[in-house]
Design a protein around this motif. Sequence first.
Motif, PDB file in Angstrom:
ATOM      1  N   SER A 199       0.844  -1.194   0.000  1.00 15.36           N
ATOM      2  CA  SER A 199       0.000   0.000   0.000  1.00 15.36           C
ATOM      3  C   SER A 199       0.881   1.247   0.000  1.00 15.36           C
ATOM      4  N   ALA A 200       0.331   2.348  -0.476  1.00 19.00           N
ATOM      5  CA  ALA A 200       1.093   3.598  -0.522  1.00 19.00           C
ATOM      6  C   ALA A 200       0.131   4.778  -0.511  1.00 19.00           C
ATOM      7  N   THR A 201       0.593   5.893   0.079  1.00 20.12           N
ATOM      8  CA  THR A 201      -0.173   7.130   0.116  1.00 20.12           C
ATOM      9  C   THR A 201       0.774   8.302  -0.099  1.00 20.12           C
ATOM     10  N   ALA A 202       0.346   9.268  -0.896  1.00 23.42           N
ATOM     11  CA  ALA A 202       1.120  10.492  -1.116  1.00 23.42           C
ATOM     12  C   ALA A 202       0.178  11.684  -0.975  1.00 23.42           C
ATOM     13  N   ILE A 203       0.614  12.703  -0.193  1.00 23.90           N
ATOM     14  CA  ILE A 203      -0.216  13.877   0.092  1.00 23.90           C
ATOM     15  C   ILE A 203       0.631  15.139  -0.073  1.00 23.90           C
ATOM     16  N   TYR A 204       0.071  16.135  -0.743  1.00 25.42           N
ATOM     17  CA  TYR A 204       0.686  17.463  -0.809  1.00 25.42           C
ATOM     18  C   TYR A 204      -0.225  18.410  -0.036  1.00 25.42           C
ATOM     19  N   GLY A 205       0.395  19.185   0.912  1.00 23.80           N
ATOM     20  CA  GLY A 205      -0.458  19.979   1.778  1.00 23.80           C
ATOM     21  C   GLY A 205       0.096  21.338   2.132  1.00 23.80           C
ATOM     22  N   TRP A 206      -0.722  22.061   2.894  1.00 19.36           N
ATOM     23  CA  TRP A 206      -0.409  23.414   3.317  1.00 19.36           C
ATOM     24  C   TRP A 206      -0.662  23.546   4.813  1.00 19.36           C
ATOM     25  N   LYS A 207       0.239  24.179   5.517  1.00 24.16           N
ATOM     26  CA  LYS A 207       0.047  24.480   6.933  1.00 24.16           C
ATOM     27  C   LYS A 207      -0.223  25.973   7.059  1.00 24.16           C
ATOM     28  N   LYS A 208      -1.494  26.302   7.316  1.00 24.31           N
ATOM     29  CA  LYS A 208      -1.903  27.696   7.370  1.00 24.31           C
ATOM     30  C   LYS A 208      -1.491  28.372   8.670  1.00 24.31           C
ATOM     31  N   SER A 209      -1.480  27.589   9.758  1.00 27.94           N
ATOM     32  CA  SER A 209      -1.116  28.128  11.065  1.00 27.94           C
ATOM     33  C   SER A 209      -0.802  26.954  11.980  1.00 27.94           C
TER      34      SER A 209
END
Length: 354
Positions: A199-209
């Motif tokens: 299994s595999a997971t890839a996430i692109y994200g943003w940390k607003k605060s």
Amino acid sequence: MLNRLRTILTITALLCFASALRAQDTTATENFDEYGDVDSKPVKTYCTQKVLYLSPTKLISIGYEAQLPYTLTTPANSFFVVPGPRPTPPPAPPSPTDFATATRGLRLAVNTPVVSRSNFILNLGLTYWNSGYRIDDVASRESGLVRNLEQNGLRSTGLNATVFKPFDNKRFMIAQLNADLNGDYRRTDYISGRNMTYSATAIYGWKKSDNLMWGLGVSRTYRAGALLYVPVLFYNRTFNQKWGVEVLLPARASLRRNFGTKALLLVGYELEGNAYYLSQSDLYLRRGELKPRITFERQVKDFVWLSVQAGLRYNWRFDAYRSQNPQGGDEKPVIENRLGNPLYFSVSLNLVSP
């Protein structure tokens, strides 16, 4: 086999504890000389992987789960012949057979930081889940799915790697890889490459605060028992000192209620499952469970936390197939079962991250 697993888990747990202490010391004694003159060279900062008041990360977890009695209904043709000499199965009953069933088992997990820097974090983990089945009135069956479950149970041993890579103080990427050994094995001669799932997971994200981080991604998963490729929503948010949410859809989601910094309550669900190779029948049992649940966690002493969980185990899938992965829209199970949906509970003792 079980003795080897216990030995591996014990050694890994000790390494995890030592690595956690080392990571803590390294953070406290960071070398600022590499930045040179502050006035002439600005320091680049990176976002962290947590929001405030998030539930603690478990480095070592030792737990036990029990499902209350339920009914397993299997069809009359669920007798399969084991490899080797062919026994004569008893006459098939005229209608599906109901069995009183209960499931319980040990759950162990180790998660250790291997690399812990401000701009890159790598964690390695080891998990072991055992599901033992107590099934009434199976003595008349020479072979069959229920007989196999009672004699051998199901177990899953997994290795995982998780990477958190921040690009700056706002953007980040999360990647996770899992390799799991699933089946009815009790000895090493029951294990083959057919027990493996990946299994595999890839996430692109943003940390607003410090109170909000979110991201979008994709996952290759067996959580529903069959191979699926699904979009992923990652969303961790703290509204105030008491309330927050922890979301990784579709795998799990929870509403969090904090009681200071030493106790919290989580209300939500998790989707669990995998494809288990049954070596005694050359079949794959695709098992998926949806678990609405309530979890209470509290600090016992220092970094040791107790977790107690209760909920409903809803059967998503528990059917046997000739292949591990779906083979087209018209694929039919060899054995199609119906399971009751019992209440369950679990308790675990955990060493958490500082």
